[in-house]
Design a protein around this motif. Structure first.
Motif, PDB file in Angstrom:
ATOM      1  N   GLY A 100       1.231  -1.472  -0.013  1.00  0.00           N
ATOM      2  CA  GLY A 100       0.010  -0.373  -0.192  1.00  0.00           C
ATOM      3  C   GLY A 100       0.825   1.617  -0.189  1.00  0.00           C
ATOM      4  O   GLY A 100       0.975   1.956  -0.919  1.00  0.00           O
ATOM      5  N   ASP A 122      -0.329 -12.269  -2.948  1.00  0.00           N
ATOM      6  CA  ASP A 122      -0.604 -12.967  -1.206  1.00  0.00           C
ATOM      7  C   ASP A 122      -2.265 -12.021  -1.428  1.00  0.00           C
ATOM      8  O   ASP A 122      -2.058 -11.148  -0.658  1.00  0.00           O
ATOM      9  N   ALA A 146      -2.443 -11.652  -8.462  1.00  0.00           N
ATOM     10  CA  ALA A 146      -1.414 -12.451  -9.321  1.00  0.00           C
ATOM     11  C   ALA A 146      -0.235 -12.935  -8.764  1.00  0.00           C
ATOM     12  O   ALA A 146       0.617 -12.210  -7.718  1.00  0.00           O
ATOM     13  N   ASP A 147       0.806 -14.012  -9.279  1.00  0.00           N
ATOM     14  CA  ASP A 147       2.071 -14.567  -9.348  1.00  0.00           C
ATOM     15  C   ASP A 147       2.512 -13.527 -10.065  1.00  0.00           C
ATOM     16  O   ASP A 147       2.984 -13.084 -12.006  1.00  0.00           O
ATOM     17  N   THR A 164       9.628  -5.471  -5.196  1.00  0.00           N
ATOM     18  CA  THR A 164       9.859  -5.213  -3.830  1.00  0.00           C
ATOM     19  C   THR A 164      10.239  -6.303  -2.958  1.00  0.00           C
ATOM     20  O   THR A 164       9.070  -6.500  -2.154  1.00  0.00           O
ATOM     21  N   MET A 221      10.737 -14.161  -3.114  1.00  0.00           N
ATOM     22  CA  MET A 221       9.931 -14.271  -3.791  1.00  0.00           C
ATOM     23  C   MET A 221       9.078 -16.069  -3.790  1.00  0.00           C
ATOM     24  O   MET A 221       9.811 -16.879  -3.959  1.00  0.00           O
TER      25      MET A 221
HETATM   26  C1  LIG Z   1       8.401  -6.688   1.208  1.00  0.00           C
HETATM   27  S1  LIG Z   1       7.038  -6.774   0.393  1.00  0.00           S
HETATM   28  C2  LIG Z   1       6.186  -5.907   0.170  1.00  0.00           C
HETATM   29  C3  LIG Z   1       6.175  -4.262   0.607  1.00  0.00           C
HETATM   30  C4  LIG Z   1       5.247  -3.559  -0.588  1.00  0.00           C
HETATM   31  N1  LIG Z   1       6.174  -2.640  -1.666  1.00  0.00           N
HETATM   32  C5  LIG Z   1       5.770  -2.011   0.732  1.00  0.00           C
HETATM   33  O1  LIG Z   1       5.257  -0.998  -0.058  1.00  0.00           O
HETATM   34  O2  LIG Z   1       6.130  -1.680   1.764  1.00  0.00           O
HETATM   35  C6  LIG Z   1       7.130  -8.207  -0.777  1.00  0.00           C
HETATM   36  C7  LIG Z   1       5.877  -9.125  -0.883  1.00  0.00           C
HETATM   37  O3  LIG Z   1       6.068  -9.979  -2.332  1.00  0.00           O
HETATM   38  C8  LIG Z   1       4.764 -10.909  -2.684  1.00  0.00           C
HETATM   39  N2  LIG Z   1       5.230 -11.806  -3.067  1.00  0.00           N
HETATM   40  C9  LIG Z   1       6.335 -12.737  -3.019  1.00  0.00           C
HETATM   41  N3  LIG Z   1       5.832 -13.589  -3.960  1.00  0.00           N
HETATM   42  C10 LIG Z   1       5.611 -13.426  -5.042  1.00  0.00           C
HETATM   43  C11 LIG Z   1       4.767 -13.465  -6.394  1.00  0.00           C
HETATM   44  N4  LIG Z   1       5.752 -14.512  -6.902  1.00  0.00           N
HETATM   45  N5  LIG Z   1       4.105 -11.937  -7.426  1.00  0.00           N
HETATM   46  C12 LIG Z   1       3.780 -11.353  -6.106  1.00  0.00           C
HETATM   47  N6  LIG Z   1       4.259 -10.985  -5.371  1.00  0.00           N
HETATM   48  C13 LIG Z   1       5.157 -11.497  -3.982  1.00  0.00           C
HETATM   49  C14 LIG Z   1       5.000 -11.326  -0.466  1.00  0.00           C
HETATM   50  O4  LIG Z   1       3.619 -11.416  -0.517  1.00  0.00           O
HETATM   51  C15 LIG Z   1       4.993 -10.028  -0.211  1.00  0.00           C
HETATM   52  O5  LIG Z   1       3.919  -9.527  -0.012  1.00  0.00           O
END
Ligand SMILES: C[S@@+](CC[C@H](N)C(=O)[O-])C[C@H]1O[C@@H](n2cnc3c(N)ncnc32)[C@H](O)[C@@H]1O
Length: 402
Positions: A100, A122, A146-147, A164, A221
């Motif tokens: 967010g 997620d 989505a992935d 990220t 990831m």
């Molecule tokens: C460090 S957090 C993101 C932080 C966010 N951008 C922020 O505003 O602080 C990393 C996120 O990557 C997501 N994630 C992991 N693998 C993913 C994938 N294959 N596709 C999309 N999201 C993924 C995780 O569910 C997690 O919520």
């Protein structure tokens, strides 16, 4: 005293001031966005003073194995990535990994003429990000469940893709969905470490070239692009981490025995400074090295030096291994000196070999950004590559120190 939401503006200003002092915010656009977006709207349940610290991650999500799978990243990492990305008003951006707050920062910079898409694997994170964006008034951000291995084709092409989450590779979809002069900012995992790398298309070639790189770490990831690193236990508390594609093998019983022998120390006479740059050099300029890791217990018992706490490259030669340490030395520029500690029958020789590498780095590359990093998507012609390179699923990553 419990801080109230009214105090948030002052806390935001203090956060921005700190990030400027640390040299992490360098542009007005990033400063203004971070002064404007209410970070607490994306961090329900977190105390306000924690929310506006610069090095604190928020609302962690933990899986059944106790591993973090999601956090709202620390604001210092978000500042670094936004500056690396060089986001401009009117751009179309994809954020991979949602929370967010960061998407709101991007939306603030690109303005109403730009567009932001954020994607997360997620569903819980998606729901929280959506709610946070709504609370903060950034409903225009597209939030996609989505992935991200497959990108988000519906809103492509993107001027910038900001990843990220710790990625092991650059999937073809990200390149397909990037504009010809676009940039990907990605925490890329290789050789057991992560570097935040800003990658640009290179004119007239399929390769990407890094304009800069920084230290940083992220949750890994998940999904189709998940990496599976190897962890070789030397003892229950000491291990060697290898990249998933490494073919190195070790004589574990001999190394376990070496760990119990008296260590030999040697000192380089060079300053201990920019350890992340030295680490990158050691891992990519000479013989392949695993990362040595240890549990706190092994450090407290003195089995390994405390520099192993966050992992350090280890030069392993058969029954002997060496890694770098540091000590105070007021005669160096940094006030500290780099040395090595070696265990095993060949400790003198292996320690000396590592010391030579440390001195070579200090003599030729003692600065930030000395490595030339390129990525060569498949079908990659790597025949002309000089220096270190590693073959990933979708291309080759190369690091050249010449
Ligand atoms: C460090 S957090 C993101 C932080 C966010 N951008 C922020 O505003 O602080 C990393 C996120 O990557 C997501 N994630 C992991 N693998 C993913 C994938 N294959 N596709 C999309 N999201 C993924 C995780 O569910 C997690 O919520």
């Amino acid at each position: 005293m419990t801080l109230q939401v009214d105090d948030a503006a002052a806390l935001r200003q203090a956060m921005v001031a700190t990030l400027r002092e640390e040299g992490l915010i360098t542009t007005e656009d990033v400063a203004t966005a971070m002064n404007t977006v209410p970070r607490h709207d994306s961090a329900p349940g977190e105390p306000l003073d924690r929310v506006y610290q610069t090095n604190t991650t928020l609302v962690p999500k933990i899986d059944a194995q106790g591993r973090q799978t999601s956090v709202v990243s620390a604001s210092h990492i978000q500042a670094i990535q936004l500056e690396q990305a060089d986001v401009q008003p009117g751009m179309n951006l994809l954020e991979i990994g949602s929370g967010g707050y960061n998407a709101a920062l991007i939306a603030e910079i690109v303005g109403r003429t730009g567009s932001v898409t954020t994607v997360d694997i997620d569903a819980d994170v998606i729901a929280r990000a959506r709610a946070g964006l709504q609370r903060a008034g950034y409903e225009q951000v597209y939030v996609v469940h989505a992935d991200a291995e497959h990108g988000v084709p519906d809103h492509a092409p993107y001027d910038r893709i900001i990843v990220t989450v710790g990625a092991w590779d650059i999937p073809p979809a990200w390149l397909d969905q990037l504009t010809p002069d676009g940039r990907i900012v990605v925490p890329l995992r290789f050789a057991g470490i992560t570097r935040l790398i800003a990658l640009d298309h290179t004119p007239d070639t399929p390769m990407l070239t890094a304009s800069n790189y920084r230290l940083g770490s992220f949750v890994p990831m998940q999904g189709d692009g998940a990496a599976h690193e190897q962890l070789i236990a030397v003892t229950p508390d000491v291990g060697l981490r290898l990249d998933q594609n490494s073919e190195l093998t070790f004589n574990v019983p001999a190394l376990r025995k070496a760990l119990n022998t008296k260590a030999v120390e040697g000192w380089s006479g060079t300053p201990f400074d920019m350890p992340d740059e030295l680490e990158l050099y050691l891992l990519t300029a000479g013989p392949e090295m695993p990362m040595l890791h240890a549990a706190q217990a092994a450090i407290e018992q003195g089995v390994v030096n405390r520099t192993v706490r966050t992992g350090t490259p280890a030069l392993v030669r058969g029954d002997t291994f060496a890694y770098r340490i540091k000590r105070e030395n007021p005669e160096t520029i940094s006030g500290f000196e780099t040395g090595v500690i070696a265990h095993g029958p060949q400790a003198e020789q292996v320690g000396a070999e590592l010391l030579n590498m440390i001195r070579a780095w200090a003599g030729r590359y003692y600065r930030r950004g000395a490595a030339r990093i390129t990525y060569h998507p498949n079908p990659a012609d790597t025949s002309g590559l000089i220096g270190w390179h590693t073959t990933k699923r979708h291309g080759d990553l190369a690091i050249d120190w010449s």
